[in-house]
Design an enzyme around this catalytic site. Structure first.
Site, PDB file in Angstrom:
ATOM      1  N   ILE A 162      15.166 -47.935  88.055  1.00 49.51           N
ATOM      2  CA  ILE A 162      14.586 -48.600  88.001  1.00 49.51           C
ATOM      3  C   ILE A 162      14.669 -49.164  89.255  1.00 49.51           C
ATOM      4  O   ILE A 162      15.334 -49.813  90.123  1.00 49.51           O
ATOM      5  CB  ILE A 162      14.469 -49.738  87.096  1.00 49.51           C
TER       6      ILE A 162
ATOM      7  N   ASP B  26      27.288 -43.324  93.035  1.00 50.68           N
ATOM      8  CA  ASP B  26      25.735 -44.377  93.839  1.00 50.68           C
ATOM      9  C   ASP B  26      25.115 -43.412  94.938  1.00 50.68           C
ATOM     10  O   ASP B  26      24.282 -43.598  95.530  1.00 50.68           O
ATOM     11  CB  ASP B  26      26.548 -45.625  94.273  1.00 50.68           C
TER      12      ASP B  26
ATOM     13  N   CYS C 282      25.836 -35.755  85.071  1.00 50.64           N
ATOM     14  CA  CYS C 282      26.240 -36.650  86.152  1.00 50.64           C
ATOM     15  C   CYS C 282      27.309 -36.769  86.448  1.00 50.64           C
ATOM     16  O   CYS C 282      28.362 -36.982  85.645  1.00 50.64           O
ATOM     17  CB  CYS C 282      25.261 -37.700  85.530  1.00 50.64           C
TER      18      CYS C 282
ATOM     19  N   LYS D 191      36.555 -39.016  78.948  1.00 50.65           N
ATOM     20  CA  LYS D 191      37.434 -38.298  78.400  1.00 50.65           C
ATOM     21  C   LYS D 191      37.444 -36.793  77.859  1.00 50.65           C
ATOM     22  O   LYS D 191      36.759 -36.075  78.003  1.00 50.65           O
ATOM     23  CB  LYS D 191      37.283 -38.984  77.363  1.00 50.65           C
TER      24      LYS D 191
ATOM     25  N   CYS E 267      16.804 -38.180  96.569  1.00 52.56           N
ATOM     26  CA  CYS E 267      18.111 -38.131  95.716  1.00 52.56           C
ATOM     27  C   CYS E 267      17.838 -37.219  94.839  1.00 52.56           C
ATOM     28  O   CYS E 267      19.451 -36.567  94.505  1.00 52.56           O
ATOM     29  CB  CYS E 267      17.731 -39.444  94.641  1.00 52.56           C
TER      30      CYS E 267
ATOM     31  N   ASP F 130      23.631 -53.606  77.893  1.00 53.85           N
ATOM     32  CA  ASP F 130      24.085 -52.739  77.671  1.00 53.85           C
ATOM     33  C   ASP F 130      25.150 -52.368  76.885  1.00 53.85           C
ATOM     34  O   ASP F 130      25.426 -51.621  77.073  1.00 53.85           O
ATOM     35  CB  ASP F 130      24.865 -52.356  79.244  1.00 53.85           C
TER      36      ASP F 130
ATOM     37  N   CYS G  67      22.555 -41.517  95.111  1.00 52.68           N
ATOM     38  CA  CYS G  67      21.368 -40.852  94.779  1.00 52.68           C
ATOM     39  C   CYS G  67      20.916 -42.786  95.079  1.00 52.68           C
ATOM     40  O   CYS G  67      19.485 -42.437  95.461  1.00 52.68           O
ATOM     41  CB  CYS G  67      20.586 -40.656  92.736  1.00 52.68           C
TER      42      CYS G  67
ATOM     43  N   ARG H 281      17.260 -46.176  69.508  1.00 53.17           N
ATOM     44  CA  ARG H 281      16.797 -46.620  70.781  1.00 53.17           C
ATOM     45  C   ARG H 281      15.891 -46.783  71.102  1.00 53.17           C
ATOM     46  O   ARG H 281      15.460 -47.072  71.713  1.00 53.17           O
ATOM     47  CB  ARG H 281      16.837 -44.724  71.245  1.00 53.17           C
TER      48      ARG H 281
END
Length: 380
Positions: free
Chosen positions: A154, A237, A210, A218, A190, A130, A239, A56
């Site tokens: 961001i 969407d 979230c 799943k 937010c 992504d 926040c 990562r």
């Protein structure tokens, strides 16, 4: 003198349709090692995140002689007003409007790569959108694309946070751009608005809470999540919608992100009735298709419950006898709420021939809900 300059790259990128370009050091992610370890240890990361921390934070896994990371951002804050259908509907996140953004950004990065190769014969590149474990938002932050919002998005002062991100790993050195520090101030909109209570602190998120993650997770969801998910079919969407920077952000005209087959507010009955061919027609061209038909139908079942959609009853009865045990269980539960005693014979019939343990558990829960008493199947 370098074979191509940052200004030349930016100029070409802007002409190609990229909205923001920044440059970061390939070493910029190493400082996030402890943060990631802390998230894993405290259960704040979800199961779709890469578990190997080094993958990562280490771009050298993908390009051994990487010297710079070119970070790009493309706004999807398009000029578009969504119509509300007359029937009950489920909502689709802006990230899944129009053409799959992965394809759009890879195409833009490929054009940029060809431009750089035309200037630099020895250039080596790896294009990422992504489709890799690297911390894309952290790269964008370190490249000066924008600052971290308290919702962990961001945010760019001009374009807001409705931004798709992509990266080019490059074996040419460029001086990194300056980071932009947060401009959130005392604003906590937010944090207060998050329907899943996933924003557990400023700049701190529990990914498992979230609702955007819940729509792609799943399996069976908790009763609490089922209530909170509302009518969301894909993504959330909230926040971003409440963020002041998005209220004044520049709107863009990008035909590729205009919704086509899949609408921002899509008819629930149509989603509940999807077969493989229709799913590919409606969801296939979008970024929402990757999780598959059954997960989207599950979310539509939940949306039908939360919107008390009686028009969903007949499609739900069909799903109760369908191929997916997963959807049979959810359909039984939905019918117990939307149709009550009228659907009891259908649910009981399905229950006694069901072989999947989880589906049977949901069906039993549905029967108990209708009867208002302890239900025993007396099977031996």
């Amino acid at each position: 003198m370098t074979c191509v300059t940052k200004d030349e790259i930016r100029e070409f990128a802007y002409k190609s349709g990229i909205d923001i370009v920044g440059f970061a050091s390939p070493d910029c992610l190493f400082k996030y090692r402890d943060l990631l370890k802390n998230r894993y240890e405290n259960g704040l990361s979800c199961n779709i995140e890469e578990k190997d921390i080094e993958k990562r934070i280490n771009p050298y896994y993908f390009l051994k002689d990487v010297k710079s990371i070119v970070s790009i951002a493309v706004s999807y804050n398009i000029v578009y007003e969504a119509d509300s259908p007359k029937s009950a509907y489920g909502t689709i996140s802006r990230t899944a409007w129009g053409v799959d953004y992965h394809k759009v950004l890879i195409n833009l990065l490929e054009k940029l790569r060809i431009f750089i190769l035309s200037k630099c014969d020895d250039a080596k590149t790896v294009l990422l959108v992504d489709n890799n474990p690297l911390l894309e938002r952290a790269i964008a932050y370190n490249a000066g694309i924008g600052f971290y919002g308290k919702n962990n998005m961001i945010i760019n002062e001009k374009y807001g946070s409705y931004l798709f991100l992509g990266e080019m790993l490059l074996n040419i050195y460029f001086e990194p751009d300056k980071k932009v520090e947060t401009k959130c101030g005392s604003c906590t909109r937010c944090l207060k608005a998050c329907p899943g209570k996933a924003l557990v602190g400023e700049y701190k998120i529990d990914a498992n809470k979230c609702l955007s993650y819940a729509t792609i997770k799943k399996g069976y969801l908790s009763d609490d999540t089922i209530k909170k998910i509302g009518t969301r079919i894909y993504g959330c969407d909230t926040c971003q919608d409440v963020c002041p920077f998005n209220k004044t952000a520049k709107r863009v005209i990008k035909d590729e992100f205009i919704p086509r087959g899949l609408k921002p507010k899509h008819d629930l009955k149509e989603i509940l009735s999807l077969n493989k061919e229709k799913f590919q027609e409606v969801f296939g061209p979008t970024s929402a298709s990757w999780r598959g038909k059954n997960t989207m139908i599950r979310n539509a079942i939940i949306a039908s419950i939360n919107s008390n959609d009686k028009n969903a009853i007949e499609p739900l009865k069909s799903l109760l006898d369908g191929e997916s045990s997963y959807l049979r269980g959810y359909s039984a539960y939905a019918l117990s709420i939307l149709d009550g005693e009228n659907s009891l014979p259908y649910i009981e019939k399905a229950y006694f021939k069901e072989t999947d343990v989880s589906a049977k558990m949901f069906m039993k829960k549905a029967i108990k809900k209708i009867r208002g008493e302890v239900f025993e199947d007396n099977e031996r």
